[in-house]
Scaffold this motif. Structure first.
Motif, PDB file in Angstrom:
ATOM      1  N   ALA A  44      23.716  -6.497  57.263  1.00 10.34           N
ATOM      2  CA  ALA A  44      24.113  -6.280  58.382  1.00 10.34           C
ATOM      3  C   ALA A  44      23.060  -5.356  59.226  1.00 10.34           C
ATOM      4  O   ALA A  44      22.736  -5.747  60.198  1.00 10.34           O
ATOM      5  CB  ALA A  44      25.571  -5.910  58.474  1.00 10.34           C
ATOM      6  N   LYS A  45      22.441  -4.522  58.511  1.00 15.52           N
ATOM      7  CA  LYS A  45      21.646  -3.532  58.963  1.00 15.52           C
ATOM      8  C   LYS A  45      20.408  -4.203  59.677  1.00 15.52           C
ATOM      9  O   LYS A  45      19.856  -3.611  60.724  1.00 15.52           O
ATOM     10  CB  LYS A  45      21.098  -2.662  57.856  1.00 15.52           C
ATOM     11  CG  LYS A  45      19.906  -1.908  58.107  1.00 15.52           C
ATOM     12  CD  LYS A  45      19.462  -0.865  56.782  1.00 15.52           C
ATOM     13  CE  LYS A  45      18.280   0.000  57.281  1.00 15.52           C
ATOM     14  NZ  LYS A  45      17.110  -0.901  57.647  1.00 15.52           N
ATOM     15  N   LEU A  46      19.825  -5.249  59.134  1.00 15.03           N
ATOM     16  CA  LEU A  46      18.806  -6.103  59.691  1.00 15.03           C
ATOM     17  C   LEU A  46      18.804  -6.330  61.134  1.00 15.03           C
ATOM     18  O   LEU A  46      17.936  -6.499  61.750  1.00 15.03           O
ATOM     19  CB  LEU A  46      18.355  -7.218  59.004  1.00 15.03           C
ATOM     20  CG  LEU A  46      18.268  -7.157  57.313  1.00 15.03           C
ATOM     21  CD1 LEU A  46      18.050  -8.617  56.685  1.00 15.03           C
ATOM     22  CD2 LEU A  46      16.881  -6.208  57.388  1.00 15.03           C
ATOM     23  N   GLU A  47      20.162  -6.433  61.834  1.00 17.42           N
ATOM     24  CA  GLU A  47      20.307  -6.579  63.000  1.00 17.42           C
ATOM     25  C   GLU A  47      21.120  -5.621  63.720  1.00 17.42           C
ATOM     26  O   GLU A  47      20.897  -5.077  64.764  1.00 17.42           O
ATOM     27  CB  GLU A  47      21.094  -7.964  63.409  1.00 17.42           C
ATOM     28  CG  GLU A  47      20.279  -9.061  63.351  1.00 17.42           C
ATOM     29  CD  GLU A  47      21.070 -10.523  63.564  1.00 17.42           C
ATOM     30  OE1 GLU A  47      22.092 -10.088  64.072  1.00 17.42           O
ATOM     31  OE2 GLU A  47      20.509 -11.635  63.546  1.00 17.42           O
ATOM     32  N   MET A  48      22.036  -4.988  63.036  1.00 14.39           N
ATOM     33  CA  MET A  48      23.011  -3.751  63.528  1.00 14.39           C
ATOM     34  C   MET A  48      22.257  -2.487  63.823  1.00 14.39           C
ATOM     35  O   MET A  48      22.579  -2.010  64.966  1.00 14.39           O
ATOM     36  CB  MET A  48      24.081  -3.501  62.582  1.00 14.39           C
ATOM     37  CG  MET A  48      24.934  -2.535  62.753  1.00 14.39           C
ATOM     38  SD  MET A  48      26.137  -2.108  61.532  1.00 14.39           S
ATOM     39  CE  MET A  48      25.045  -1.584  60.258  1.00 14.39           C
ATOM     40  N   SER A  49      21.107  -2.425  63.176  1.00 14.54           N
ATOM     41  CA  SER A  49      20.427  -0.972  63.499  1.00 14.54           C
ATOM     42  C   SER A  49      19.984  -1.052  64.932  1.00 14.54           C
ATOM     43  O   SER A  49      19.942  -0.080  65.801  1.00 14.54           O
ATOM     44  CB  SER A  49      19.455  -0.822  62.460  1.00 14.54           C
ATOM     45  OG  SER A  49      19.959  -0.567  61.073  1.00 14.54           O
ATOM     46  N   LEU A  52      22.817  -1.421  67.809  1.00 16.09           N
ATOM     47  CA  LEU A  52      23.594   0.031  67.936  1.00 16.09           C
ATOM     48  C   LEU A  52      22.950   1.015  67.978  1.00 16.09           C
ATOM     49  O   LEU A  52      23.383   2.303  67.925  1.00 16.09           O
ATOM     50  CB  LEU A  52      24.569   0.090  66.933  1.00 16.09           C
ATOM     51  CG  LEU A  52      25.761  -1.028  66.489  1.00 16.09           C
ATOM     52  CD1 LEU A  52      26.602  -0.565  65.434  1.00 16.09           C
ATOM     53  CD2 LEU A  52      26.413  -1.436  67.802  1.00 16.09           C
ATOM     54  N   GLY A  53      21.485   1.054  67.612  1.00 11.06           N
ATOM     55  CA  GLY A  53      20.596   2.277  67.985  1.00 11.06           C
ATOM     56  C   GLY A  53      20.861   3.300  66.783  1.00 11.06           C
ATOM     57  O   GLY A  53      20.801   4.502  66.738  1.00 11.06           O
ATOM     58  N   ILE A  54      20.897   2.613  65.452  1.00 10.64           N
ATOM     59  CA  ILE A  54      21.334   3.483  64.152  1.00 10.64           C
ATOM     60  C   ILE A  54      19.824   3.615  63.400  1.00 10.64           C
ATOM     61  O   ILE A  54      19.151   2.635  63.035  1.00 10.64           O
ATOM     62  CB  ILE A  54      22.310   2.900  63.063  1.00 10.64           C
ATOM     63  CG1 ILE A  54      23.453   2.729  63.848  1.00 10.64           C
ATOM     64  CG2 ILE A  54      22.335   3.622  62.031  1.00 10.64           C
ATOM     65  CD1 ILE A  54      24.557   1.829  63.116  1.00 10.64           C
TER      66      ILE A  54
END
Length: 446
Positions: A44-49, A52-54
């Motif tokens: 999920a990190k591949l798009e979520m970051s 959401l600006g993480i």
């Protein structure tokens, strides 16, 4: 015409085959779902970051804080399982973690993601050691590494399944009005809710509750387990609850397990990023490549368990798997300019690391029994799993500082090498080196 009554070997063999076929795959399925929900944040990190600006370090902190909640509630959860039974408690664990897993899809920033990961750890606390404790109610010591291997093979299978499935789900962007990363959490969280109901209905607490065992098979299991308990108490004494936490062997196992967890979660959560960094692949190709080391590990675990059991001295076999892990990860870093060779080295390292799990978890029950086993198994898992916080965070920091997470593999290598050294020392201590077992020759029961 006369018939020969079944021998202890016949009854025991049937009982173990039935129990392994009924419980091993089902519990493995539960573990697979748990592991997918725990590790799907890596994909999920591949798009979520971006959405959401993480930052990398913020993601590492949020991903790892799962284990703080896990640490705080692990021992109480296992004591409650020991009191109320596995069927009710494991179903409760699955229900709550399924709810939190799905809710993670609706966080709006790094703070919300961090809170969701912490709550996921609280919800899942006690599942893994609870299953380990549950297996001690069913399988005598000489059969335990086999069922542990069947159970633990779900770990790499979960990664192998999760990688391509998560990559495919990311491509469903817009379904139900959700982003791809949100769909990963929702669609992979629902199975836990379904299996919570199945667990409540079908999982027997003890052999006495299993209608698929006959009375002779139930009696055989109870006799074998009683003999194991008596043998452990003769060798190490009968430990009370407080004694378990003062036992030096317990703390040595925690140290070994810390290195195992640091490696498995550090690599597991960051492997999609590591693979993408090697060749800048699409998310679909990355998913397929991430599956390769996990499939190799799944294929190797059961043969490795059989080999180790026949060799005997399980602590020495644990030292061997961790040494192979350390050397393979060093090779992966050395070959980072050649993606194929680096991925091959990661395959070897992950196969050895995952093969450590069933061997390692056969050791605590050699000296922990009863309520001390319930607390001790949970304590080893909870303290050791603090590495699940440290691993992702440390590799995230290294990735942000150096521009690549590959160098974090060297840190994993160092910790697994330290674990190998401690396991080798343990292998020379009395009471740790059972005779080799050849499962081609059935053990007899007087």
């Amino acid at each position: 015409m006369t018939t020969t009554p079944p021998t202890g070997t016949d009854v025991g063999g049937r009982a173990m085959r039935k129990a392994m076929l009924r419980l091993g795959p089902f519990l493995g399925l539960l573990y697979l779902v748990a592991y997918v929900d725990r590790n799907n944040a890596g994909f999920a990190k591949l798009e979520m970051s971006t959405a959401l600006g993480i930052t990398e370090s913020a993601f590492g902190l949020a991903a790892g804080i799962f284990f703080i909640g896990y640490f705080l509630f692990e021992v109480p959860s296992n004591l409650l399982l020991h009191r109320y039974g596995a069927r009710k408690w494991i179903a409760r664990i699955m229900l709550t973690w399924g709810v939190v897993a799905v809710a993670t899809a609706f966080v709006t920033g790094d703070t919300g993601f961090t809170v969701a990961r912490f709550l996921l750890g609280v919800a899942e606390a006690g599942f893994f050691p609870g299953v380990l404790l549950y297996l001690t109610f069913w399988f005598p010591r000489r059969h335990r590494t086999t069922v542990l291997a069947i159970f633990a093979v779900s770990n790499p299978l979960a990664n192998a399944v999760s990688a391509p499935v998560s990559g495919w789900i990311l491509g469903l962007h817009g379904l139900f009005g959700l982003d791809g990363w949100q769909l990963v959490f929702v669609l992979e969280g629902v199975p836990a809710l379904v299996l919570a109901v199945v667990t409540w209905r079908v999982l027997p607490d003890r052999p006495a509750d299993a209608r698929w065992l006959n009375q002779a098979e139930r009696d055989w299991i109870e006799r074998e387990l009683a003999a194991d308990t008596a043998g452990a108490e003769r060798t190490h004494g009968k430990l009370r609850l407080a004694d378990a936490f003062r036992n030096g062997r317990l703390w040595a196992l925690i140290f070994v397990f810390f290195g195992v967890v640091f490696g498995s979660y550090g690599i597991g959560l960051w492997l999609p990023t590591i693979v993408a960094d090697m060749g800048h692949w699409s998310t679909g190709v990355t998913g397929l490549l991430v599956a390769v080391p996990n499939l190799v590990a799944a294929a190797v675990m059961l043969p490795w368990e059989r080999y180790a059991r026949r060799r005997g001295n399980i602590p020495r076999q644990v030292a061997l798997t961790l040494l192979v892990t350390a050397l393979a990860l060093v090779a992966a870093v050395a070959a980072r300019g050649v993606p194929v060779l680096s991925l091959a080295a990661i395959c070897v390292g992950m196969a050895a690391l995952f093969s450590t799990t069933p061997l390692f978890w056969s050791l605590p029950s050699t000296f922990l029994t009863g309520v001390a086993a319930a607390a001790g198994l949970a304590f080893i898992n909870s303290v050791g799993n603090l590495a699940g916080f440290a691993g992702p965070y440390a590799i995230g920091w290294i990735s942000e500082t150096t521009g690549t997470p590959v160098w974090g593999l060297l840190l994993v290598s160092a910790l697994t090498l330290g674990g190998a050294a401690v396991a080798l020392v343990l292998s020379r201590r009395s009471g740790w080196a059972p005779a080799a077992v050849d499962d081609r020759q059935p053990a007899t029961t007087p």
